[in-house]
Design a protein around this motif. Sequence first.
Motif, mmCIF file in Angstrom:
data_model
loop_
_atom_site.group_PDB
_atom_site.id
_atom_site.type_symbol
_atom_site.label_atom_id
_atom_site.label_comp_id
_atom_site.label_asym_id
_atom_site.label_seq_id
_atom_site.Cartn_x
_atom_site.Cartn_y
_atom_site.Cartn_z
ATOM 1 N N LEU A 58 -2.458 -4.319 0.065
ATOM 2 C CA LEU A 58 -1.576 -4.070 -1.090
ATOM 3 C C LEU A 58 -0.118 -4.201 -0.656
ATOM 4 O O LEU A 58 0.266 -3.752 0.421
ATOM 5 C CB LEU A 58 -1.836 -2.667 -1.637
ATOM 6 N N HIS A 59 0.693 -4.797 -1.506
ATOM 7 C CA HIS A 59 2.112 -5.039 -1.197
ATOM 8 C C HIS A 59 2.858 -5.314 -2.501
ATOM 9 O O HIS A 59 2.230 -5.452 -3.548
ATOM 10 C CB HIS A 59 2.248 -6.262 -0.270
ATOM 11 N N TRP A 60 4.165 -5.442 -2.412
ATOM 12 C CA TRP A 60 4.903 -5.942 -3.575
ATOM 13 C C TRP A 60 5.522 -7.285 -3.199
ATOM 14 O O TRP A 60 5.895 -7.510 -2.039
ATOM 15 C CB TRP A 60 5.934 -4.939 -4.071
ATOM 16 N N ASP A 61 5.617 -8.167 -4.168
ATOM 17 C CA ASP A 61 6.148 -9.496 -3.892
ATOM 18 C C ASP A 61 7.664 -9.437 -3.722
ATOM 19 O O ASP A 61 8.339 -8.628 -4.379
ATOM 20 C CB ASP A 61 5.812 -10.464 -5.032
ATOM 21 N N GLY A 62 8.156 -10.278 -2.847
ATOM 22 C CA GLY A 62 9.604 -10.368 -2.638
ATOM 23 C C GLY A 62 10.126 -9.373 -1.628
ATOM 24 O O GLY A 62 11.322 -9.352 -1.352
ATOM 25 N N LEU A 86 1.512 -2.406 -7.142
ATOM 26 C CA LEU A 86 1.314 -3.106 -5.878
ATOM 27 C C LEU A 86 0.052 -3.946 -6.067
ATOM 28 O O LEU A 86 -0.822 -3.585 -6.858
ATOM 29 C CB LEU A 86 1.114 -2.117 -4.721
ATOM 30 N N HIS A 87 -0.054 -5.042 -5.349
ATOM 31 C CA HIS A 87 -1.230 -5.887 -5.532
ATOM 32 C C HIS A 87 -1.720 -6.437 -4.191
ATOM 33 O O HIS A 87 -0.964 -6.502 -3.217
ATOM 34 C CB HIS A 87 -0.932 -7.035 -6.500
ATOM 35 N N GLY A 88 -2.981 -6.834 -4.184
ATOM 36 C CA GLY A 88 -3.600 -7.404 -2.993
ATOM 37 C C GLY A 88 -4.797 -8.243 -3.423
ATOM 38 O O GLY A 88 -4.883 -8.669 -4.574
ATOM 39 N N ARG A 127 -2.992 -20.325 -9.192
ATOM 40 C CA ARG A 127 -1.589 -20.701 -9.065
ATOM 41 C C ARG A 127 -0.760 -19.463 -9.382
ATOM 42 O O ARG A 127 -1.133 -18.676 -10.254
ATOM 43 C CB ARG A 127 -1.235 -21.836 -10.041
ATOM 44 N N ARG A 128 0.355 -19.310 -8.692
ATOM 45 C CA ARG A 128 1.206 -18.143 -8.928
ATOM 46 C C ARG A 128 2.665 -18.553 -9.035
ATOM 47 O O ARG A 128 3.163 -19.333 -8.220
ATOM 48 C CB ARG A 128 1.059 -17.131 -7.802
ATOM 49 N N VAL A 129 3.313 -17.983 -10.048
ATOM 50 C CA VAL A 129 4.756 -18.149 -10.224
ATOM 51 C C VAL A 129 5.370 -16.756 -10.250
ATOM 52 O O VAL A 129 4.778 -15.814 -10.780
ATOM 53 C CB VAL A 129 5.049 -18.924 -11.539
HETATM 54 FE FE FE2 Z 1 1.728 -11.050 -3.468
#
Ligand code: FE2
Length: 278
Positions: free
Chosen positions: A95-99, A244-246, A259-261
Amino acid sequence: MNFKTTKLNPFGLLIEPIFGKEDVQDLDINELKTVLSQEHLITLRGFRSFDCAEDFANYCEAFGEICMWPFGKVLELVVQDNPEDHIFDNTYIPLHWDGMYREQVPETQVFHCVSSPGTDNGGGTTFTNTKMILEQMSEEVRETWSKVNCVYSRKMEFYDSQTKAPLLTKHPERDYSVIRYCEPPTHSDESFINHPGFEVEGLENQETEDFIQTLNQTLYAPEFLYTHRWETGDIVLSDNHTLLHGREPFTKGAPRHLRRVQVLGQTPLENPHLIYTK
Ligand SMILES: [Fe+2]
């Protein structure tokens, strides 16, 4: 618009067309943004969507400014033959946050499932709602957590960065607290490629072990965790500042392709926690 909505468990909203394959672009963007700020996660399922990465990126532009990467706007999340990083492998992702390792922190992620991994192959995307967690934690736990800062470092193809973040922080635009945390990998075996660096500051040694364990159990508790099981064509919007996501591990060879934006907020958030990035 002819669609139905269903609450997801324990949070999020599923939106599906009722009559046929309505085009996803017929959904009102401002309404979606409002719903996203309330629900923190939206799944659009059963809509006609995008034929290529460029169409997908064009759609995402309507939500705001898109984060640019060395590869462009769209990250192709597919297993690589000899991956140099867990992102491009079939293992779990903590788990983390983007950026967290970049100069700007996106407000929203948009995912499009080009190909699902297939039933019973794993590969769900995990989302934990840190607003809900903090609303339900005891004063004592929050008191302990408020002393914690974590130092993270990570070097991969697209950056070499260090970040130091307090575990608890205010949401950058809303009046509630959130957790910013990148879980140290629980899979200590060699299958996890490219371990990030991780240190906890503010606690005694024994307290640190208890803290990591308690937090891990909480983040993955079913009352706070939603795991999205992908179907081909799904579009998921998620609130990067609150969640948070993983990723769950998935079967080797399963045809998982997302795909991710990343979309910045109206006022892009300059990363307040970044120590350096190269
Ligand atoms: Fe991510």
